[in-house]
Design an enzyme around this catalytic site. Structure first.
Site, short mmCIF file in Angstrom:
data_model
loop_
_atom_site.label_atom_id
_atom_site.label_comp_id
_atom_site.label_asym_id
_atom_site.label_seq_id
_atom_site.Cartn_x
_atom_site.Cartn_y
_atom_site.Cartn_z
N TYR A 50 34.96 25.84 27.00
CA TYR A 50 36.09 26.65 27.45
C TYR A 50 37.05 25.78 28.25
CZ TYR A 50 38.89 30.02 30.02
OH TYR A 50 39.96 30.72 30.55
N ASP A 65 46.77 27.56 40.40
CA ASP A 65 47.00 28.35 39.19
C ASP A 65 47.97 29.50 39.51
OD1 ASP A 65 46.84 29.48 36.68
OD2 ASP A 65 44.90 30.43 37.03
N ASP A 93 42.43 28.88 27.37
CA ASP A 93 43.33 29.80 28.04
C ASP A 93 44.74 29.61 27.47
OD1 ASP A 93 44.72 31.38 29.86
OD2 ASP A 93 43.81 30.48 31.63
N ASP A 95 47.14 31.89 28.73
CA ASP A 95 47.91 32.64 29.72
C ASP A 95 48.62 33.84 29.10
OD1 ASP A 95 47.22 31.01 31.96
OD2 ASP A 95 48.56 29.47 31.20
N HIS A 120 42.75 33.18 24.66
CA HIS A 120 42.97 34.53 25.21
C HIS A 120 44.39 34.66 25.75
CE1 HIS A 120 42.26 33.24 29.43
NE2 HIS A 120 41.16 32.64 29.02
N GLU A 122 46.98 37.37 27.95
CA GLU A 122 46.85 38.38 29.00
C GLU A 122 48.13 39.20 29.15
OE1 GLU A 122 47.66 35.75 32.97
OE2 GLU A 122 46.05 35.13 31.63
N CYS A 130 46.18 33.39 39.10
CA CYS A 130 44.76 33.48 38.78
C CYS A 130 44.30 34.93 38.82
CB CYS A 130 43.94 32.64 39.76
SG CYS A 130 42.16 32.89 39.65
N ARG A 167 43.11 39.83 26.82
CA ARG A 167 42.69 39.92 28.23
C ARG A 167 43.64 40.87 28.98
NH1 ARG A 167 42.72 35.05 32.82
NH2 ARG A 167 43.64 36.34 34.47
N GLU A 197 39.37 41.46 32.84
CA GLU A 197 39.28 40.58 34.00
C GLU A 197 38.98 41.38 35.26
OE1 GLU A 197 38.45 38.03 35.32
OE2 GLU A 197 40.12 36.59 35.33
N ASN A 220 33.94 36.80 32.47
CA ASN A 220 34.47 35.65 33.18
C ASN A 220 33.71 35.50 34.50
OD1 ASN A 220 36.12 33.52 33.94
ND2 ASN A 220 37.75 34.84 34.72
#
Length: 310
Positions: A50, A65, A93, A95, A120, A122, A130, A167, A197, A220
């Protein structure tokens, strides 16, 4: 990918899909953010990696982040990590997709061409943060779904494949029902897996798996964050199909480097990084990153640089 004996090798993305389809398998992904950590994880037996966005932002930009990494920052890092072991799946990721639907499509296509097996997307605004920090701002559900739809269209048009993981960060501000609504809508739009999340309890996690019956769900694990510190076995018992550990490298590197620096500055010599009473040699460390394989490649190609052992 070259064929061997007339049989086309299984691609990394197909391996990931096979793992998700295996009823007895949970995909365990150590979080890596550079080639060195990826090499170590692979040597220790990782069958999926990952690429953490937080770790990439910290390692490549030296920043927290807070939505400062660009698509190029993330894609380039993912491409490098994926190239180390092209048949090992890498989930990365992505984002928010870094813009509107056209940009989301470009991001997905770029990740596919970079050799990434899964990503993923989001539902935060582009200036994200984050998922385990407070004060996250979200786009409307329709906009989130349009991102997922753009990703699926881009995947189809690319001629390649990638596992799309939807996500949502809606749990904190909008509540459980709104978060589930977003995930169900994303799956309807073409997402292959779901990622809620900031899950708060085991009971909430079990309810998630029940409501998204048939859709692989991702957990996660962020120690010190808002979610329980489920072990791999606990996550599997709950019903998760993927467990990512994005802070694995971030968390253990910080105290180790801090300690070594203090030893150097306070005592004039690093004492702690030892094995069997001896320090690691450059040769041993280079071997982690493929020294022997590179030397053998040179010899097979007729090169003369490494005719004698290094």
């Amino acid at each position: 990918m070259a064929q061997q004996n007339g049989v086309k090798p299984v691609t990394a993305v197909q391996k990931l899909r096979n793992m998700l389809a295996d009823p007895d398998k949970i995909v365990v992904c150590p979080g890596v953010y550079d080639g060195y950590l990826a090499r170590i994880a692979l040597l220790e037996g990782a069958d999926c990696l990952y690429m953490t966005g937080a770790g990439t932002t910290m390692a490549k930009l030296g920043m927290a982040d807070m939505g400062v990494a660009t698509m190029n920052d993330m894609r380039d890092n993912a491409a490098m990590i994926a190239s180390i072991s092209p048949t090992t799946p890498l989930i990365a990721d992505a984002d928010t997709g870094y813009g509107g639907t056209i940009m989301v499509g470009r991001t997905v296509t770029s990740y596919i061409r970079a050799g990434v097996a899964g990503l993923h997307l989001e539902d935060q605004v582009v200036t994200k943060r984050c998922g385990h920090l407070k004060g996250k701002q979200l786009v409307e559900e329709d906009e989130f779904v349009s991102r997922i739809r753009a990703a699926t269209i881009a995947r189809q048009q690319s001629g390649g494949d990638i596992v799309i993981i939807a996500r949502t960060d809606a749990l904190q501000s909008l509540g459980y029902d709104a978060a589930i609504s977003r995930l169900k809508a994303a799956v309807e739009a073409g997402a292959d897996a779901a990622f809620l999340e900031g899950i708060n309890t085991r009971e909430q996690a079990e309810q998630l798996i029940k409501e998204l019956d048939g859709t692989p769900c991702l957990f996660n694990n962020v120690p010190g964050g808002v979610s329980p510190d489920f072990s791999v076995q606990e996550a599997k018992e709950i019903g998760y199909k993927i467990a990512i550990y994005p802070c694995l490298g971030i968390e253990v590197v910080y105290p180790a480097i801090k300690k070594a620096c203090r030893q150097l500055f306070d005592g004039g010599k690093v004492e702690s990084v030892e094995k069997d009473g001896k320090r690691w040699s450059p040769r041993e460390l280079f071997e982690v990153c493929g020294l022997n394989e590179s030397m053998e490649f040179d010899r097979q190609a007729g090169g003369s640089a490494y005719l004698t052992d290094a």
